[in-house]
Write a protein that holds these residues in place. Structure first.
Motif, short mmCIF file in Angstrom:
data_model
loop_
_atom_site.label_atom_id
_atom_site.label_comp_id
_atom_site.label_asym_id
_atom_site.label_seq_id
_atom_site.Cartn_x
_atom_site.Cartn_y
_atom_site.Cartn_z
N ASP A 450 10.26 -14.69 -2.44
CA ASP A 450 11.81 -14.93 -1.60
C ASP A 450 12.74 -15.23 -2.43
N LEU A 451 13.70 -14.51 -2.82
CA LEU A 451 14.74 -14.53 -3.75
C LEU A 451 16.12 -15.19 -3.48
N ALA A 452 16.02 -15.92 -2.42
CA ALA A 452 16.96 -16.63 -1.72
C ALA A 452 17.81 -17.37 -2.82
N LEU A 458 17.60 -11.97 0.01
CA LEU A 458 16.94 -11.18 -1.08
C LEU A 458 15.55 -11.63 -0.98
N SER A 459 14.56 -10.61 -1.56
CA SER A 459 13.23 -10.82 -1.59
C SER A 459 12.80 -9.55 -2.06
N PHE A 460 11.27 -9.87 -2.79
CA PHE A 460 10.93 -8.83 -3.46
C PHE A 460 9.51 -8.77 -3.13
N ASP A 461 8.77 -7.62 -2.69
CA ASP A 461 7.30 -7.36 -2.52
C ASP A 461 6.70 -6.49 -3.31
N THR A 462 5.53 -6.86 -3.73
CA THR A 462 4.60 -5.75 -4.55
C THR A 462 3.31 -5.74 -4.15
N GLN A 463 2.64 -4.37 -3.97
CA GLN A 463 1.22 -4.39 -3.55
C GLN A 463 0.21 -3.50 -4.45
N PHE A 464 -0.82 -3.85 -4.80
CA PHE A 464 -1.79 -3.05 -5.62
C PHE A 464 -2.77 -2.85 -4.65
N GLY A 465 -3.44 -1.60 -4.86
CA GLY A 465 -4.66 -1.57 -4.14
C GLY A 465 -5.67 -0.53 -4.82
N VAL A 466 -6.83 -0.75 -4.76
CA VAL A 466 -7.91 0.18 -5.31
C VAL A 466 -9.22 0.32 -4.33
N ASP A 467 -9.58 1.54 -4.05
CA ASP A 467 -10.69 1.99 -3.16
C ASP A 467 -11.60 2.71 -4.04
N TYR A 468 -13.05 2.35 -3.67
CA TYR A 468 -13.99 3.10 -4.17
C TYR A 468 -15.02 3.74 -3.09
N ASN A 469 -15.38 4.92 -3.28
CA ASN A 469 -16.09 5.36 -2.08
C ASN A 469 -17.18 6.26 -2.92
N THR A 470 -18.60 6.07 -2.67
CA THR A 470 -19.67 6.60 -3.31
C THR A 470 -20.90 6.95 -2.45
N THR A 471 -21.03 8.24 -2.30
CA THR A 471 -21.95 9.07 -1.54
C THR A 471 -22.96 9.56 -2.12
N TYR A 472 -24.16 9.73 -1.77
CA TYR A 472 -25.07 10.80 -2.34
C TYR A 472 -26.43 10.78 -1.20
N LYS A 473 -27.21 11.83 -1.42
CA LYS A 473 -28.20 12.23 -0.46
C LYS A 473 -29.41 12.24 -1.39
#
Length: 1021
Positions: A450-452, A458-473
């Motif tokens: 919150d940059l009031a 005024l405000s600033f948002d930031t997002q970070f994401g990381v996903d992993y998917n592993t599969t085998y038979k």
């Protein structure tokens, strides 16, 4: 009766404004509704408070008072805030409302009040839905709740799924984890998401923790999947009889037939199914009547103003219909853990952290049982050979028994032949199993500033994401086995005896394990958004967002990762929430194009008018709210750049050396050629979604009826193609090697237009609370631009016709013998070119009158429904009475067609398995009533091709769900630690009403469709 007068000067509406800067309205309209002790509304009013004041105090222009009876309840509501019910007391000083994010709608990178959305957006409250019905898949029947969604969005396909702001798998989130699903349909609604979202977005938001105390919920469910029907195939005796008929049709002069009459009679008698096999692969000897699913989900929510936590732990297990061998081991297990955390780091900084882990394990028998039984003829072999029939004096046969590694139940050897050295039963019994393992980990974190202190709003948002998917038979004990072909004694002998066995293959019980189909995937996402939201002079509401985000998907064995980068700007303004304008621009980057063409600007403009707020609009309880919207824009996308090299470098020409020598030179010296597979086009550009939409939103009849609808018109312009037919012939050459100088160009244009409509009715009728939801979606398609130079006749031009159209021949019935004899190549008696025809073959119309039946006689027959039925309808009804709730869901699709094709309908050749459809075959005796062409052992190339003979309507009505629930009255739980208890019984996919019901309910070569019946309970602590 004594009355209490509550004055506004003592009833202070105090609002906690955590994240209140997200609100679109500078004024908060609070509806104060007076209820009697039974919950009936007896009076009401609206209190208006300036949100800029932490506590709204009465002033000369804002006084408010309401007279209420003694022992009544006061309900205070505000859009975007949790409602509160308090007792009406003379000493009431303050009512506290907390921000309720579930009252807002998730759109691109922000949440907004639903009243301020400018069309093209629909929301589903999953928490509310789960109160009435249990379901297992995140997007299950969503088209029946949300208008405009019919397997895809507005008939476009390739939708982008967003889970908590990150592009993710829609299958890896279960309904109990979900708070809200938003479908973004219009170009204006999806523009900020960039290229990958150009055909629509489904945004899934998972649940958050609440600071209203610790709460636990547990849901237990168990149910049975019961097959609707199995494919219907002929038994051995009938098959052999009809195969003989087919043989005689093809070779009328033959003196014998493939199957002897005595063999057919012995097979029909069933006296010895081992000597005269008649295998029913769908018999209860091999398949269970149903299979089971059991699941349990536990949820926890709690926290304080500083930290709120939500957790979901779930597990389910399914079994299989196969009831023998390793088929009994088949099934799937899924275990998931989700944890969502909300933190208030300071008065100016908040954070969200989401994490999810999912474990999938499934087991299946080797051998692909369901696909094999769709082609395995019932008489071809006996799958199991009883050793009791073996000649005890045949040392070779007895040796096979003694040395076999796979003597089933100590009594059977595996059957086969020289041409059939495997069989579906032997695979399931001996070859072991396949174990599949999948692990998914998903993490994302958001920081909100919150940059009031720098600038109000005024405000600033930031997002970070990381996903992993592993599969085998894993192949577990992938054994090989020997099969044995029996030789039986003469048919004239009194007792059936196997005089000898012939072995094919060898037993090899490996007892080993091997890995295959290993796959890894990594997703990374990062975004940053600078937001501004403020109100000037109480009437001018302004918001803006400057946004950047990047997405990268890397996959094992895929050279080039999928990446998207976007820079967006959105600016919105509304005056008194009556007049709206919105501009969205997005700079799209794509590495699939040549330098100079990799960055393109998408832009949209939206307008809105809340006409119900105009002074000239009549005030009544008939129309409570009415808003009109319109938007237009152009989105740039590379979604069609797929296939060859995943669409990368299509602008480049490709040269390569041939792998082999193609010509000789200079006394036999062999030289390699240089091939070219495509030409260069540095001007290749992104395709464009050009769109115009209008919308209407209304609240009617004292807010009993909610209505929203949209009309859309869009074109996908400049779809990349390699069109050989618009270039000179020398651009493609053959010999000594084949080459093509034809480049990719932006050429095709697809057009869609249609409408969607949603209605919701909420009404109390006597003691029944009734809620009815209805949705409708209709769209048309057109191939707006095509290259039709390959077609001589105008009626075959694809341009101007639906691009999801079906094309084929027009059938005029079956040939008679006289008509076959009259074929002379004239318009009246055209010559079929696909094959030599006989009486009983299909007769087609000579559309162009050239005396030939060929590809030039194919015409448009109808829409395929490849993107969903043109018209889809959905109806859901919820009725509550006392503590009982009845929920019902139905949907329908109309206007699409399909071809009855594949091996089940197009039965031809010498090895085809005959389905029940051939019983309607043409014969001289059934010529007037036949529903199927004459039988043949050839390819049947004249009959088995697309024509309106095989065309069927895909119109249907589905009764998708019914659930009856019972809530145990609170008074029975008062002295227990249980705060809520619910029991339910339900059924899914119960009924299909259609002329082609059998076809629609029958799976060929795969696990059958099932109805699902289940019982469950929900417990709250």
């Amino acid at each position: 009766m004594k009355y209490i007068k509550i004055g506004f000067f003592i009833c202070v509406i105090h609002i906690f404004f955590t994240q209140a800067v997200n609100a679109q309205n500078n004024k908060i309209d609070v509806a104060a509704i007076v209820l009697d002790a039974q919950g009936n509304q007896i009076s009401g009013a609206v209190i208006t408070s300036d949100k800029d004041n932490a506590s709204a105090v009465a002033n000369a222009s804002g006084q408010f008072s309401i007279t209420v009876p003694e022992n009544s309840l006061l309900t205070v509501k505000a859009i975007g805030y949790e409602s509160k019910v308090v007792a009406a007391k003379s000493n009431l000083k303050e009512i506290v409302l907390m921000l309720d994010e579930t009252g807002l709608v998730q759109v691109a990178f922000k949440k907004v009040n639903s009243a301020d959305i400018l069309g093209g957006v629909s929301k589903l409250d999953v928490v509310k839905l789960l109160d009435n019905v249990f379901y297992t898949y995140s997007l299950d029947n969503i088209a029946s709740y949300i208008p405009g969604y019919s397997g895809n969005i507005w008939g476009q396909g390739d939708k982008l799924v967003i889970v908590d702001g990150i592009p993710r798998d829609q299958y890896n989130v279960i309904p109990s984890e979900i708070e809200q699903i938003t479908v973004l349909k219009s170009a204006a609604a999806v523009a900020l998401y960039g290229s990958r979202a150009a055909k629509g977005v489904v945004s899934i938001i998972t649940k958050r923790g609440l600071n209203s105390g610790n709460k636990f919920n547990v849901t237990l469910n168990t149910g049975l999947y019961v097959p609707k029907r199995y494919a219907e195939y002929l038994g051995s005796a009938e098959y052999m009889t009809l195969y003989n008929e087919a043989y005689k049709n093809d070779y009328p002069a033959a003196s014998t037939t493939p199957y002897a009459t005595l063999d057919i009679e012995n097979t029909a008698s069933g006296k010895n199914p081992y000597r005269y096999p008649n295998v029913d692969f769908y018999s209860s000897d091999y398949l269970a009547k149903s299979y089971n699913r059991q699941d349990v989900t536990a949820e926890y929510t709690g926290g304080t103003d500083r930290a709120r936590f939500y957790a979901n732990i779930g597990y389910y297990h399914t079994t299989s219909l196969l009831n023998f061998g390793h088929g009994k081991d088949e099934g799937e297990n899924r275990f998931n853990v989700r944890a969502n955390l909300d933190l208030k780091i300071s008065n100016r900084i908040t954070s969200k952290i989401n994490s999810s882990i999912t474990f999938y394990d499934n087991v299946s028998a080797q051998g692909s049982y369901w696909s094999n039984v769709a082609t395995f003829r019932p008489n071809i072999i006996t799958p199991l050979i009883p050793i009791s029939y073996l000649n005890p004096n045949d040392a070779v046969s007895q040796g096979y028994v003694k040395n076999s590694s796979f003597l089933m139940d100590g009594s059977y050897l595996l059957g086969g032949s020289s041409t059939q050295q495997t069989n579906p039963f032997a695979d399931v019994l001996t070859r072991g199993r396949i174990e599949g393992t999948t692990r998914k980990y998903q993490f994302d974190a958001t920081l909100n500033f919150d940059l009031a202190s720098v600038l109000k709003g005024l405000s600033f948002d930031t997002q970070f994401g990381v996903d992993y998917n592993t599969t085998y038979k894993q192949n577990i004990d992938d054994n090989t086995y020997a099969v044995y072909a029996p030789t039986w004694n003469s048919a004239t002998m009194p007792n059936d005896t196997i005089t000898s066995l012939k072995q094919y293959g060898t037993d090899n019980p490996t007892r080993s394990r091997s890995l295959y189909d290993a796959y890894q995937q990594q997703t990374m996402f990062v975004s940053g958004a600078l937001k501004y939201n403020n109100t000037f002079s109480k009437d001018h509401n302004v918001s803006a967002m400057l946004l950047g985000h990047m997405y990268r998907l890397g996959e094992s064995e895929v050279y080039h990762a999928v990446g998207n980068a976007n820079m967006g700007l959105q600016a919105t303004y509304n005056y008194k929430h009556k007049y709206y304008v919105d501009y969205t621009g997005n700079l799209v980057h794509s590495a699939k194009l040549a330098p100079g063409h990799r960055n393109e600007l998408s832009h949209t403009v939206s307008l809105g008018w809340r006409i119900s707020n105009e002074d000239f609009f009549p005030k009544s309880n008939i129309v409570n709210d009415l808003k009109l919207t319109a938007s237009a824009g152009v989105l740039k996308t590379d979604l069609s750049f797929t296939g060859e090299n995943a669409g990368y470098s299509w602008y480049k020409s490709i040269y390569s050396n041939s792998a082999g020598a193609y010509f000789s030179w200079q006394e036999g010296r062999q030289l390699r050629t240089t091939d070219i597979t495509r030409g260069e086009n540095l001007g290749l550009a992104l395709e464009q979604r050009k769109e115009f939409t209008t919308g209407i939103e209304a609240s009617l009849f004292d807010r009993t009826l909610q209505l929203n609808g949209s009309y859309f018109y869009n074109r996908m312009d400049g779809i990349p193609m390699k069109l050989t037919n618009i270039y000179p012939g020398f651009m493609q050459v053959s010999g000594p090697s084949s080459s093509s100088f034809v480049p990719y160009i932006n050429y095709n244009i697809d057009q869609r237009q249609g409408f969607d409509l949603g209605l919701n009715v909420n009404k109390r009728i006597h003691q029944v609370d009734l809620s009815i939801g209805m949705v409708a979606t209709y769209y048309e398609t057109k191939a707006y631009k095509r290259s039709d130079v390959n077609y001589t006749d105008e009626y075959q031009y694809r341009q101007g016709k639906p691009f999801d159209g079906l094309w084929g021949l027009k059938c005029s019935g079956f040939y008679t013998q006289d008509e076959v004899a009259a074929i002379d190549g004239t318009k009246e008696h055209p010559n079929p070119t696909f094959s030599t025809v006989q009486a009983g073959d299909l007769k087609y119309q000579d559309i162009n009158g050239d005396g030939l039946i060929d590809g030039r006689d194919e015409v448009y027959l109808g829409r395929s429904g490849a993107y969903g039925s043109p018209l889809t309808l959905g109806l859901n009804i919820t009725a509550k009475w006392n503590n009982f709730t009845l929920f019902a869901l139905a949907n329908s699709g109309t206007g699409s067609y399909g071809f009855k094709s594949g091996s089940y309908y197009w039965v031809s050749g010498t090895t085809a398995k005959y389905s029940a459809v051939v019983r309607g075959r043409w014969t001289p005796e059934t010529a007037a009533t036949a529903t199927y062409p004459r039988l043949t052992t050839t390819s049947g190339s004249n009959n088995f091709r697309n024509s309106d003979f095989w065309l069927y309507k895909n119109d249907r009505i589905n009764l998708a769900k019914i659930q009856l629930s019972y809530d145990v009255p609170k008074r029975f739980l008062a002295k227990s630690f249980i705060s809520g208890l619910n029991f339910y019984i339900s059924g899914n996919d119960l009924l299909v009403i259609s002329k082609e019901r059998k076809l629609m309910e029958t799976n060929i070569g795969s696990t059958p469709q099932c109805r699902y019946y289940y019982l469950g309970t929900k417990v709250a602590f």
